[in-house]
Design an enzyme around this catalytic site. Structure first.
Site, short mmCIF file in Angstrom:
data_model
loop_
_atom_site.label_atom_id
_atom_site.label_comp_id
_atom_site.label_asym_id
_atom_site.label_seq_id
_atom_site.Cartn_x
_atom_site.Cartn_y
_atom_site.Cartn_z
N TYR A 187 2.96 3.62 16.37
CA TYR A 187 1.76 2.90 15.91
C TYR A 187 0.49 3.70 16.26
O TYR A 187 -0.34 3.97 15.39
CB TYR A 187 1.71 1.51 16.56
CG TYR A 187 0.47 0.72 16.22
CD1 TYR A 187 0.38 0.04 15.01
CD2 TYR A 187 -0.60 0.64 17.10
CE1 TYR A 187 -0.76 -0.70 14.69
CE2 TYR A 187 -1.74 -0.08 16.80
CZ TYR A 187 -1.81 -0.76 15.59
OH TYR A 187 -2.94 -1.48 15.28
N VAL A 220 0.83 -1.22 0.00
CA VAL A 220 0.00 0.00 0.00
C VAL A 220 0.86 1.27 0.00
O VAL A 220 0.38 2.35 -0.32
CB VAL A 220 -0.98 0.04 1.20
CG1 VAL A 220 -2.03 -1.04 1.09
CG2 VAL A 220 -0.23 -0.05 2.54
N SER A 272 -7.41 1.80 15.22
CA SER A 272 -7.04 0.97 16.36
C SER A 272 -7.58 1.61 17.63
O SER A 272 -7.63 2.85 17.72
CB SER A 272 -5.51 0.88 16.45
OG SER A 272 -5.13 0.40 17.73
N SER A 311 0.10 6.83 14.24
CA SER A 311 -0.32 6.59 12.85
C SER A 311 -1.82 6.31 12.79
O SER A 311 -2.52 6.76 11.88
CB SER A 311 0.47 5.42 12.24
OG SER A 311 0.06 4.17 12.76
N LYS A 312 -2.32 5.60 13.78
CA LYS A 312 -3.74 5.24 13.78
C LYS A 312 -4.61 6.43 14.18
O LYS A 312 -5.74 6.59 13.70
CB LYS A 312 -3.98 4.06 14.73
CG LYS A 312 -3.31 2.77 14.25
CD LYS A 312 -3.90 2.31 12.93
CE LYS A 312 -3.46 0.90 12.55
NZ LYS A 312 -4.14 0.41 11.35
N ASN A 362 -7.22 -1.65 5.35
CA ASN A 362 -6.97 -2.46 6.54
C ASN A 362 -5.49 -2.79 6.75
O ASN A 362 -5.07 -3.07 7.87
CB ASN A 362 -7.79 -3.75 6.41
CG ASN A 362 -7.30 -4.85 7.32
OD1 ASN A 362 -7.60 -4.88 8.51
ND2 ASN A 362 -6.51 -5.77 6.77
N1 LIG Z 1 -5.62 -7.54 15.87
C1 LIG Z 1 -5.93 -6.53 16.62
O1 LIG Z 1 -6.27 -6.67 17.80
C2 LIG Z 1 -5.90 -5.13 16.08
C3 LIG Z 1 -6.12 -4.09 16.99
C4 LIG Z 1 -6.12 -2.80 16.52
C5 LIG Z 1 -5.94 -2.53 15.18
N2 LIG Z 1 -5.72 -3.55 14.31
C6 LIG Z 1 -5.51 -3.19 12.90
O2 LIG Z 1 -6.23 -4.07 12.07
C7 LIG Z 1 -5.55 -4.22 10.82
C8 LIG Z 1 -5.37 -5.70 10.52
O3 LIG Z 1 -4.61 -6.27 11.56
P1 LIG Z 1 -4.54 -7.83 11.85
O4 LIG Z 1 -4.53 -8.00 13.31
O5 LIG Z 1 -5.52 -8.55 11.02
O6 LIG Z 1 -3.03 -8.10 11.36
P2 LIG Z 1 -2.39 -9.18 10.36
O7 LIG Z 1 -0.93 -9.00 10.53
O8 LIG Z 1 -2.98 -10.52 10.58
O9 LIG Z 1 -2.84 -8.65 8.92
C9 LIG Z 1 -2.31 -7.51 8.33
C10 LIG Z 1 -2.09 -7.77 6.86
O10 LIG Z 1 -1.56 -6.58 6.28
C11 LIG Z 1 -0.55 -6.96 5.37
N3 LIG Z 1 0.37 -5.86 5.14
C12 LIG Z 1 1.36 -5.40 5.95
N4 LIG Z 1 2.02 -4.40 5.37
C13 LIG Z 1 1.46 -4.22 4.15
C14 LIG Z 1 1.71 -3.35 3.07
N5 LIG Z 1 2.72 -2.46 3.10
N6 LIG Z 1 0.93 -3.43 1.96
C15 LIG Z 1 -0.06 -4.33 1.88
N7 LIG Z 1 -0.34 -5.21 2.87
C16 LIG Z 1 0.41 -5.15 4.00
C17 LIG Z 1 0.13 -8.16 6.02
O11 LIG Z 1 0.87 -8.92 5.07
C18 LIG Z 1 -1.07 -8.90 6.59
O12 LIG Z 1 -1.59 -9.84 5.69
C19 LIG Z 1 -4.22 -3.48 10.96
O13 LIG Z 1 -4.31 -2.20 10.36
C20 LIG Z 1 -4.06 -3.33 12.47
O14 LIG Z 1 -3.28 -2.23 12.82
C21 LIG Z 1 -5.68 -4.86 14.74
#
Ligand SMILES: NC(=O)c1ccc[n+]([C@@H]2O[C@H](COP(=O)([O-])OP(=O)(O)OC[C@H]3O[C@@H](n4cnc5c(N)ncnc54)[C@H](O)[C@@H]3O)[C@@H](O)[C@H]2O)c1
Length: 248
Positions: free
Chosen positions: A151, A60, A138, A154-155, A86
């Site tokens: 982090y 991205v 987040s 950024s969010k 996402n």
């Molecule tokens: N899991 C949680 O509790 C949680 C909490 C708050 C926020 N989030 C946010 O939710 C989103 C998804 O998180 P998740 O927990 O499913 O994580 P995850 O690591 O399982 O999935 C994230 C995906 O993003 C992809 N990615 C990373 N950098 C990238 C890039 N430069 N270009 C394209 N794809 C890229 C990764 O390869 C991965 O498949 C994220 O933005 C994360 O910050 C998650």
């Protein structure tokens, strides 16, 4: 008419759940991720269930790669009017140990990636005079999070970007909302950082009013609602999906 959705970070975790859910709801889905093999696996799952999807390997943070991916998706399924920003990375570091490089990488993916993908997809939505954008932020944007200054910053910026875009794009029939997840288990990010988080999953569980940790499908459910036709009066909002989380 079948709508075309693009989900970034679609190869795993929350993004994968959003892809599967949107495909089930009848969207043709562009599964974009740096992990192309992961995208292809999600596409196979969607197709096995009778849906339509396309794997798109791109970062991205790379405008040229995103533009190529969007062009491919449009050529295959038509204009893209649903976007789920996402893709994201997390890192745990005390504030004083965050280097310029670590700061820039975090911003490049979590914040600038959202900016780039939205700009590239936007012309389709404007032409259709209809669009739905869901940004995954987040809960740390609201509460702060120990050792996650870059982090959470950024969010937090993704939340303000959401509010501004909602104002600019509302007159074009495009809504922009954000979901700040908290405590979503069974993702690559949450599994990799299990022992680094401020609170263990067990401690978090005890504080959550609903007394269960989140699953990727919880976020996908909210996302599926936000992209519906009937949600056109909801924009600029932060839709917390976090079990009533009260700690960061
Ligand atoms: N899991 C949680 O509790 C949680 C909490 C708050 C926020 N989030 C946010 O939710 C989103 C998804 O998180 P998740 O927990 O499913 O994580 P995850 O690591 O399982 O999935 C994230 C995906 O993003 C992809 N990615 C990373 N950098 C990238 C890039 N430069 N270009 C394209 N794809 C890229 C990764 O390869 C991965 O498949 C994220 O933005 C994360 O910050 C998650």
């Amino acid at each position: 008419m079948q709508k075309v959705a693009l989900v970034t970070g679609g190869a795993a975790g929350i993004g994968r759940a959003c892809c599967l859910r949107l495909a089930r709801e009848g969207h043709a889905v562009g599964v974009l991720d740096v992990n192309l093999e992961g995208c292809e696996a999600v596409v196979r799952e969607i197709e096995a269930a009778g849906g339509k999807a396309l794997a798109l390997g791109a970062s991205v943070a790379d405008r040229r790669a995103v533009t190529e991916a969007v062009t491919q998706l449009r050529a295959k399924f038509g204009p893209i009017t649903v976007l789920v920003n996402n893709a994201g990375i997390a890192q745990f570091l005390p504030f004083e140990e965050i280097t310029d490089e670590a700061w820039d990488r975090m911003m490049a993916i979590n914040l600038k990636g959202t900016f780039i993908v939205t700009q590239v997809v936007l012309p389709d939505m404007k032409a259709a005079r209809w669009g739905r954008i869901v940004n995954i932020s987040s809960s740390s944007a609201q509460t702060g999070a120990l050792k996650m200054a870059h982090y959470s910053a950024s969010k937090g910026a993704v939340v303000s970007l959401t509010r501004t875009l909602a104002q600019e794009l509302g007159p074009h029939g495009i809504t922009v909302n954000n979901i700040p997840p908290g405590s979503v288990m069974h993702t690559l990010m949450s599994e990799a950082n299990r022992d680094k988080m401020q609170y263990s999953p067990e401690t978090l569980l005890a504080t959550l009013p609903v007394r269960r940790l989140g699953e990727p499908e919880d976020i996908a459910n909210a996302c599926a609602w936000l992209v519906k036709e009937e949600t056109g009066y909801v924009t600029g909002q932060t839709i917390g999906v976090n079990g009533g989380r009260i700690v960061s």
